[in-house]
Design a protein around this motif. Sequence first.
Motif, PDB file in Angstrom:
ATOM      1  N   ASN A 242      -4.658  -5.739  -3.368  1.00  0.00           N
ATOM      2  CA  ASN A 242      -4.219  -4.387  -3.024  1.00  0.00           C
ATOM      3  C   ASN A 242      -3.916  -4.227  -1.540  1.00  0.00           C
ATOM      4  N   LEU A 244      -1.792  -5.937   0.076  1.00  0.00           N
ATOM      5  CA  LEU A 244      -0.336  -6.025   0.205  1.00  0.00           C
ATOM      6  C   LEU A 244       0.308  -4.675  -0.090  1.00  0.00           C
ATOM      7  N   ASP A 245      -0.189  -3.966  -1.102  1.00  0.00           N
ATOM      8  CA  ASP A 245       0.348  -2.635  -1.399  1.00  0.00           C
ATOM      9  C   ASP A 245       0.112  -1.683  -0.225  1.00  0.00           C
ATOM     10  N   TYR A 247      -0.265  -2.479   2.894  1.00  0.00           N
ATOM     11  CA  TYR A 247       0.561  -2.928   4.013  1.00  0.00           C
ATOM     12  C   TYR A 247       2.007  -2.452   3.839  1.00  0.00           C
ATOM     13  N   ARG A 248       2.493  -2.504   2.611  1.00  0.00           N
ATOM     14  CA  ARG A 248       3.846  -2.024   2.332  1.00  0.00           C
ATOM     15  C   ARG A 248       3.946  -0.511   2.548  1.00  0.00           C
ATOM     16  N   GLN A 249       2.910   0.210   2.126  1.00  0.00           N
ATOM     17  CA  GLN A 249       2.908   1.660   2.322  1.00  0.00           C
ATOM     18  C   GLN A 249       2.897   2.003   3.809  1.00  0.00           C
ATOM     19  N   LYS A 250       2.137   1.257   4.563  1.00  0.00           N
ATOM     20  CA  LYS A 250       2.089   1.459   6.011  1.00  0.00           C
ATOM     21  C   LYS A 250       3.477   1.289   6.621  1.00  0.00           C
ATOM     22  N   GLY A 251       4.140   0.176   6.288  1.00  0.00           N
ATOM     23  CA  GLY A 251       5.453  -0.103   6.857  1.00  0.00           C
ATOM     24  C   GLY A 251       6.535   0.852   6.388  1.00  0.00           C
ATOM     25  N   ALA A 252       6.384   1.385   5.176  1.00  0.00           N
ATOM     26  CA  ALA A 252       7.409   2.261   4.611  1.00  0.00           C
ATOM     27  C   ALA A 252       7.434   3.619   5.294  1.00  0.00           C
ATOM     28  N   TYR A 254       5.182   4.984   8.526  1.00  0.00           N
ATOM     29  CA  TYR A 254       4.062   4.798   9.445  1.00  0.00           C
ATOM     30  C   TYR A 254       3.333   6.111   9.742  1.00  0.00           C
ATOM     31  N   TRP A 257       1.232   7.213   6.884  1.00  0.00           N
ATOM     32  CA  TRP A 257       0.066   6.333   6.780  1.00  0.00           C
ATOM     33  C   TRP A 257      -0.997   6.726   7.817  1.00  0.00           C
TER      34      TRP A 257
END
Length: 273
Positions: A242, A244-245, A247-252, A254, A257
Motif C-alpha cells: 500500500n 506504492l498507492d 506514494y502515487r496519491q502524494k505525487g498526483a 501534493y 496530500w
Amino acid sequence: MKVAQKVAIVTGGGGGIGGALAERLAAQGARVVVADLDGAAASAVAEAINAERPGAAVSAGGDVSDETVIAGLIAQAEKEFGPVDLYFANAGVTGGMGLDISEDVWDTTIDVNVRAHIRAARLLVPGWTERGEGYFISTASAAGLLSQVGSAAYSVTKHAAVAFAEWLSITYGDQGVRVSCLCPMGVNTKLLYEGENSGDPVGKAATGAVLAAGNVLEPAECAEIVLAAVDAEEFLILPHKNVLDMYRQKGADYDRWLRGMRRYQASLLAGTR
C-alpha cells in the motif's frame, strides 16, 4: 543476483531486519560479515548462523558510519571470505522528535542514515565497476517516500537515503553495480517502538502512525522479501504494497496530500492526550 557463494556485509546486523537478513543470506549459501554498534549482538547472530552453517559468518562491532570502520569490515570480509559482492547498508537510527533535537543528534542521524551509505559506496564502487559486478542494498523507509509524523531527522535522512540509492543506480547501473532500496513501513523491531516508549506524545503519535498504516511484519518476513527482490534485481523494495498507492496519491496532488497529512497528524496527537 544469486546470493549463493557470494560475500555480503550487513550493517545493523545485531538484530531486527539486519539480523534476519544475515540469517537468510547464510541460509541461501552466502558468507556474511555481521556488523553492529553492539558487538555482542553481532557476535550472537554470527554464532547462531555458524551453529547451523559452520564458517558462514563472522562478526564485528563498531560505528558503521565511520569510514575507518567500514574499511575494516571490507578488509575483514576479504580476509575471511573474499571480495565483497553485496553491501547491506541497513543500520539506522530514529533521530528524535521535532525541531528541538540537538545538533549532535542531527549529526548522528545524518551520519548513520545517509553518510554511512555514501562512505561505503565510495570504498566499494570502484572495485565493483572494475570487476563489473556488485550490489548495494540501502535500507531506507516508507518515510523516505512519504514522510514521518513527528521526526524531522528520520524523515529527512530517509528521503536522502532513497535519493542516494537512486543516484547510485543511475550513475553506475550500466557498469555492473546493482542497487536496491528497501522502504518498509512497520517491522517488528526495537526501532519501531522507540517513539511509543519515549514518553513524548509526538513520539507516541509517530509510532501510532506506522502501526495504523498497515500490517507489522516480522523481520524474517521482511528479509525474505528483500532477498527475493535482490534475486530479481529490483530497485524499489516495498514489503508493504500500500506504500506504492500512498506514494502515487502524494505525487498526483501534493497539496491535497499535505492537507490530509496535517489532519492525520492532528487526529494522532488528539489520541495521545
